[in-house]
Design a protein around this motif. Structure first.
Motif, PDB file in Angstrom:
ATOM      1  N   GLY A 125     -19.767  -2.699  11.163  1.00 41.12           N
ATOM      2  CA  GLY A 125     -18.670  -3.417  11.163  1.00 41.12           C
ATOM      3  C   GLY A 125     -17.922  -3.274   9.676  1.00 41.12           C
ATOM      4  O   GLY A 125     -16.640  -3.617   9.394  1.00 41.12           O
ATOM      5  N   ARG A 126     -18.779  -3.115   8.687  1.00 40.08           N
ATOM      6  CA  ARG A 126     -18.383  -3.209   7.136  1.00 40.08           C
ATOM      7  C   ARG A 126     -17.940  -1.989   6.711  1.00 40.08           C
ATOM      8  O   ARG A 126     -18.439  -0.983   7.050  1.00 40.08           O
ATOM      9  CB  ARG A 126     -19.545  -3.750   6.468  1.00 40.08           C
ATOM     10  CG  ARG A 126     -20.094  -5.246   6.600  1.00 40.08           C
ATOM     11  CD  ARG A 126     -21.361  -5.460   5.757  1.00 40.08           C
ATOM     12  NE  ARG A 126     -20.797  -5.346   4.397  1.00 40.08           N
ATOM     13  CZ  ARG A 126     -20.392  -6.274   3.386  1.00 40.08           C
ATOM     14  NH1 ARG A 126     -19.922  -7.386   3.912  1.00 40.08           N
ATOM     15  NH2 ARG A 126     -19.925  -5.912   1.910  1.00 40.08           N
ATOM     16  N   PRO A 127     -16.722  -1.982   5.934  1.00 39.49           N
ATOM     17  CA  PRO A 127     -16.115  -0.535   5.811  1.00 39.49           C
ATOM     18  C   PRO A 127     -16.943   0.016   4.860  1.00 39.49           C
ATOM     19  O   PRO A 127     -17.024   1.249   4.840  1.00 39.49           O
ATOM     20  CB  PRO A 127     -14.702  -1.210   5.157  1.00 39.49           C
ATOM     21  CG  PRO A 127     -14.405  -2.272   5.774  1.00 39.49           C
ATOM     22  CD  PRO A 127     -15.832  -3.126   6.158  1.00 39.49           C
ATOM     23  N   GLU A 166     -16.722  -9.783   8.436  1.00 39.61           N
ATOM     24  CA  GLU A 166     -16.134  -8.356   8.941  1.00 39.61           C
ATOM     25  C   GLU A 166     -16.346  -8.704  10.598  1.00 39.61           C
ATOM     26  O   GLU A 166     -15.250  -8.538  11.374  1.00 39.61           O
ATOM     27  CB  GLU A 166     -16.475  -7.318   8.440  1.00 39.61           C
ATOM     28  CG  GLU A 166     -16.006  -6.851   7.206  1.00 39.61           C
ATOM     29  CD  GLU A 166     -16.933  -7.491   5.947  1.00 39.61           C
ATOM     30  OE1 GLU A 166     -17.971  -8.167   6.429  1.00 39.61           O
ATOM     31  OE2 GLU A 166     -16.498  -7.452   4.818  1.00 39.61           O
ATOM     32  N   CYS A 167     -17.386  -9.073  10.945  1.00 36.36           N
ATOM     33  CA  CYS A 167     -17.796  -9.256  12.375  1.00 36.36           C
ATOM     34  C   CYS A 167     -16.802 -10.329  13.077  1.00 36.36           C
ATOM     35  O   CYS A 167     -16.256 -10.223  14.070  1.00 36.36           O
ATOM     36  CB  CYS A 167     -19.024  -9.342  12.693  1.00 36.36           C
ATOM     37  SG  CYS A 167     -19.986  -7.539  12.491  1.00 36.36           S
ATOM     38  N   GLU A 220     -14.039 -11.386  11.903  1.00 34.09           N
ATOM     39  CA  GLU A 220     -12.668 -10.759  12.112  1.00 34.09           C
ATOM     40  C   GLU A 220     -12.480  -9.770  13.338  1.00 34.09           C
ATOM     41  O   GLU A 220     -11.493  -9.949  13.906  1.00 34.09           O
ATOM     42  CB  GLU A 220     -12.078  -9.972  10.752  1.00 34.09           C
ATOM     43  CG  GLU A 220     -11.946 -10.817   9.481  1.00 34.09           C
ATOM     44  CD  GLU A 220     -11.567 -10.103   8.445  1.00 34.09           C
ATOM     45  OE1 GLU A 220     -11.384  -8.918   8.530  1.00 34.09           O
ATOM     46  OE2 GLU A 220     -11.691 -10.624   7.329  1.00 34.09           O
TER      47      GLU A 220
END
Length: 393
Positions: A137-139, A200-201, A203
């Motif tokens: 999930g992290r860019p 991130e997850c 969000e």
């Protein structure tokens, strides 16, 4: 039926007989590791080596310095197989023996990087991080995996690639000296222990209507009976709904589906753009149960076959298990490769390969994969050769 055997470069480098021996099995292709996780592997027929210890995830070729210049993380280079480019050496020997070579790329499975950069890892509902499981999930993780796939998949001489762990990794891991079997975790508990609660997850859950703190609390409540010895519960997705509630379970999966599908689309696109060989084939190691994590990532069959050229599916086990894995892909087109373990000591069944392959074909499998020609005993390889000879005949 086209058949490919999995190999590591160290199975071939330094063994002048290896390529011919593999070709003699009756396979047409080798799926050769170009980026792989840490492992300890047996080399039972190598003239000088019996055990190869790979202490960290690495690429088995020299990475392009310009590609990785200025990036916080770059692939590690192996130092346990002689030569600057063992993948190329092995690929050339296999091609000279008449075998087509495809790369084998492991993506979201890298313990050393997770230890050095703990912030990139999946973090469970209790705050424990899984260093072997980068959070997709992290860019920054996604960007790294896309770049790694583009480079590792398209090595010179590769006619295609097979991408392993191209999605969520989670709790389950073949970790050194594992001590996690004291309380049996069923499939549902495994899913709950694989949910990530990084920023991130959080969000992502919120975009799908979930309160991340509420989800974390619900996961911990749901697992209390498991820690008390209440047993693994119902099997499959029904068990997740039983533990978490249908609405909350569906919303959690919606975020994970979004992250995995978009990563897979980006990876396949990058590989195809990088590939120089015409008709370069891209397959994913997959499982039709989307909530599953690991080497064979959960996918939506219709979606993944619209993105990639096909899938490699785990088919070791009984008929019922094979039907559950192959059935959802039947009649959808694309390559459907049935992956059979052929190492008896690792639970494979080379003695029943002919019968199992016929069953897989009846369910829609179009190709076979054999795990793992480098690890198998002489007796296992003889059984494989005999079975492939009967299948071809």
């Amino acid at each position: 039926m086209k058949t490919s055997a999995f190999l590591y470069p160290w199975d071939v480098v330094g063994d002048p007989d290896a390529a011919g021996r593999i070709a003699g099995l009756g396979v047409q292709q080798v799926t050769l590791a170009s980026a792989y996780h840490s492992t300890r592997a047996l080399t039972p027929r190598h003239p000088t080596t019996r055990i190869v210890t790979a202490p960290y995830a690495a690429v088995l070729y020299p990475p392009d310095e310009k590609r990785w210049s200025g990036r916080e993380r770059a692939p590690r280079v192996q130092n346990w197989t002689p030569g600057a480019d063992p993948w190329a050496v092995a690929a050339e020997a296999l091609a000279d023996a008449g075998l087509q070579v495809h790369s084998w790329v492991v993506l979201a499975h890298d313990s050393r990087t997770g230890e050095e950069f703990p912030g990139i890892s999946v973090v469970n509902a209790y705050g424990d991080r899984y260093p072997w499981a980068p959070c997709i999930g992290r860019p920054d993780v996604r960007a790294h995996l896309v770049e790694l796939a583009a480079e590792a998949a398209t090595r010179p001489g590769a006619a295609g690639t097979e991408l392993e762990s191209c999605g969520w990794y989670g709790f389950a891991h073949l970790h050194g000296h594992d001590k996690v079997q004291g309380v049996p975790l069923g499939e549902a508990a495994q899913y709950l222990m694989s949910l990530c609660f990084c920023a991130e997850c959080a969000e992502g859950y919120a975009r799908h209507g979930l309160d991340p703190d509420g989800l974390r609390a619900a996961v911990r409540r749901a697992l209390e009976p498991v820690w008390a010895g209440g047993g693994p519960g119902a099997a499959g997705w029904a068990g997740v709904e039983e533990l978490l509630g249908a609405e909350r379970a569906a919303a959690s999966l919606a975020w994970r589906r979004e992250a995995a599908r978009t990563l897979q689309e980006a990876v396949v696109t990058a590989v195809r753009e990088e590939a120089a060989a015409p008709g370069f084939q891209v397959l994913l190691h997959a499982d039709p149960a989307f909530h599953r994590t690991g080497a064979n990532v959960g996918v939506d069959p219709g979606h993944i076959l619209s993105v990639a050229d096909g899938v490699v599916l785990p088919c070791t086990g009984g008929d019922t298990a094979r039907e559950a894995v192959l059935g959802p892909f039947g009649g959808r087109g694309g390559v459907v490769a049935a992956n059979f373990g052929v190492v008896s000591g690792m639970g494979g069944s080379p003695a029943t390969l002919e019968r199992d392959a016929a069953h897989a074909a009846s369910l829609g499998a179009t190709e076979l994969r054999l795990y793992h020609a480098g690890l198998a005993s002489d007796a296992d390889l003889t059984a494989v050769s005999d079975a492939l000879g009967r299948i071809a005949g």
